[in-house]
Design an enzyme around this catalytic site. Structure first.
Site, PDB file in Angstrom:
ATOM      1  N   HIS A   1      65.123  24.202   0.558  1.00  0.00           N
ATOM      2  CA  HIS A   1      64.106  23.434  -0.235  1.00  0.00           C
ATOM      3  C   HIS A   1      62.762  24.060  -0.016  1.00  0.00           C
ATOM      4  CE1 HIS A   1      66.998  20.327  -1.369  1.00  0.00           C
ATOM      5  NE2 HIS A   1      67.198  20.481  -0.127  1.00  0.00           N
TER       6      HIS A   1
ATOM      7  N   LYS B   1      68.168  26.265  -6.504  1.00  0.00           N
ATOM      8  CA  LYS B   1      67.149  25.215  -6.453  1.00  0.00           C
ATOM      9  C   LYS B   1      65.916  25.744  -7.229  1.00  0.00           C
ATOM     10  CE  LYS B   1      69.757  22.728  -2.959  1.00  0.00           C
ATOM     11  NZ  LYS B   1      70.076  22.316  -1.915  1.00  0.00           N
TER      12      LYS B   1
ATOM     13  N   SER C   1      66.408  17.681   3.663  1.00  0.00           N
ATOM     14  CA  SER C   1      66.603  17.725   2.264  1.00  0.00           C
ATOM     15  C   SER C   1      66.595  16.142   1.766  1.00  0.00           C
ATOM     16  CB  SER C   1      68.111  18.033   2.009  1.00  0.00           C
ATOM     17  OG  SER C   1      69.049  17.461   2.790  1.00  0.00           O
TER      18      SER C   1
HETATM   19  C1  LIG Z   1      71.521  22.233  -1.490  1.00  0.00           C
HETATM   20  C2  LIG Z   1      71.482  22.556   0.174  1.00  0.00           C
HETATM   21  C3  LIG Z   1      72.455  23.382   0.695  1.00  0.00           C
HETATM   22  C4  LIG Z   1      73.622  24.037  -0.273  1.00  0.00           C
HETATM   23  O1  LIG Z   1      73.244  24.835  -0.837  1.00  0.00           O
HETATM   24  P1  LIG Z   1      74.187  25.019  -2.594  1.00  0.00           P
HETATM   25  O2  LIG Z   1      73.794  26.474  -2.864  1.00  0.00           O
HETATM   26  O3  LIG Z   1      73.871  24.061  -3.111  1.00  0.00           O
HETATM   27  O4  LIG Z   1      75.934  24.987  -1.943  1.00  0.00           O
HETATM   28  C5  LIG Z   1      72.540  23.707   1.968  1.00  0.00           C
HETATM   29  N1  LIG Z   1      71.488  23.258   2.718  1.00  0.00           N
HETATM   30  C6  LIG Z   1      70.484  22.494   2.127  1.00  0.00           C
HETATM   31  C7  LIG Z   1      69.409  21.823   3.310  1.00  0.00           C
HETATM   32  C8  LIG Z   1      70.717  21.878   1.016  1.00  0.00           C
HETATM   33  O5  LIG Z   1      69.487  20.950   0.178  1.00  0.00           O
END
Ligand SMILES: *Cc1c(COP(=O)(O)O)cnc(C)c1O
Length: 360
Positions: free
Chosen positions: A182, A213, A154
């Site tokens: 992602h 996302k 991330s």
């Molecule tokens: C954003 C993210 C999460 C958490 O997801 P949310 O739905 O925002 O709680 C978990 N793992 C990774 C790699 C992320 O980037």
């Protein structure tokens, strides 16, 4: 922020061109998703009113789970309220005292918290160092083994060597939890994610992706073998002991899955922007980290320098987040530039011009 999520945001009454959302396909403010959310609320109300196992599990949740399982190429799927909770739930439900979790050192915070909460023995390997991981697996005593990894890291944007991780899982009889926060919607055939990108499938893989996302809405899911999903449904505490998400979100997400599947031209545009950014950065004193994805971090190193750079961009009407330790390792502060299919070539050009000006 006083505007919907988009490349063009308003912060404290000032307009900015933003490069820091994870809204990779520009769906967060898409008219068809807004309409689906409105229609879903009109039909199913505002809130779920209960946890899934206590009468909060409604038709749209169920239909979305079936569509997500098919999308991920798995027999079954389970919705979670957030990705953070999905990771906590999976690792806690599948491992415990006497088991071992193996984790990349640059994994997302939610995976790190998950392994501590599980009470399993924790073995962390250097980022991407599968030689070290193989040694740790070979030294391992008894109990269940679970390897956990971001698919796309991330804060770095690089892609985990999932085929090699799966090969180690087969060699050492381990499970593999893939966090595709992602990659889902962006990578792979028709946006099916990082497993599709590598053409990988195995009952050993437990696939998790977020829906806030690229999918543009909110929530997360885990797709796996039916027996794994049944285990999560009964034992993942972050699933059992929390209110189900509003059913209207599931209605919107089913629309989002269609937009993702039809989004080849958006993904092609996004990849053009990534290439444009990387070419335009050549010759700059700071370097982009090695990444082929929409996450394009510019490594600065020093905390004060990264804040000054972010501030300089802000004065020029550009919003780019500075990321510092402890989110990233000491001495690796960076600008986390993220691109979206909603950006134009002109937007990327503006960012490049501002960075070249600030470098001088
Ligand atoms: C954003 C993210 C999460 C958490 O997801 P949310 O739905 O925002 O709680 C978990 N793992 C990774 C790699 C992320 O980037």
């Amino acid at each position: 922020m006083h505007s919907p999520q988009s490349p063009h945001i308003v912060v404290d009454a000032k307009p900015y061109l933003s490069f820091c959302s994870n809204d990779y396909l520009g769906l967060a403010n898409h008219p068809q998703l807004i309409a689906a959310l409105q229609q879903g609320a009109a039909q199913w109300g505002a809130g779920a009113g209960a946890a899934h196992l206590l009468g909060g599990h409604s038709g749209p949740h169920h239909a979305l789970e079936q569509q997500l399982a098919a999308f991920a190429g798995k027999p079954a799927a389970l919705l979670f309220s957030t990705g953070y909770m999905a990771n906590l739930g999976v690792v806690q439900a599948l491992t415990g005292k006497g088991d071992t979790v193996f984790a990349d050192k640059l994994n997302h915070a939610s995976l790190n918290d998950a392994m501590l909460l599980s009470r399993a023995t924790v073995r962390r390997y250097r980022h991407g160092d599968l030689v070290q991981l193989a040694q740790l697996l070979a030294e391992h005593g008894g109990g269940r083994k679970l390897i956990i990894s971001d698919a796309v890291f991330s804060m770095d944007g690089d892609i985990a060597a999932l085929p090699a991780l799966l090969a180690l899982c087969e060699q050492y009889d381990a499970w593999l939890l893939v966090d595709d926060a992602h990659g889902f919607g962006v990578l792979g055939e028709r946006g099916h994610g990082t497993l599709s990108h590598f053409g990988l499938a195995s009952p050993r893989i437990i696939y998790m992706a977020t829906l806030g996302k690229a999918a543009g809405v909110f929530g997360a899911f885990v797709a796996a073998e039916q027996v794994v999903v049944d285990t999560l449904l009964n034992h993942a505490r972050s699933y059992v002991y929390t209110t189900a998400t509003p059913p209207a979100l599931s209605v919107a997400l089913m629309q989002s899955l269609q937009l993702i599947a039809q989004g080849d031209s958006q993904r092609a545009h996004l990849y053009q922007l990534i290439a444009q950014l990387r070419e335009g950065m050549a010759g700059l004193s700071w370097s982009l980290m090695p990444s082929d994805t929409a996450i394009q971090p510019l490594l600065i190193g020093d905390n004060r320098q990264v804040l000054a750079l972010s501030e300089g961009l802000r004065e020029r009407g550009l919003w780019v987040a500075a990321v510092r330790p402890p989110t990233v390792p000491q001495g690796t502060a960076r600008l986390r530039i993220t691109l979206s299919a909603a950006h134009t070539e002109g937007d990327v050009e503006r960012l490049l011009e501002a960075l070249h000006e600030l470098a001088r």
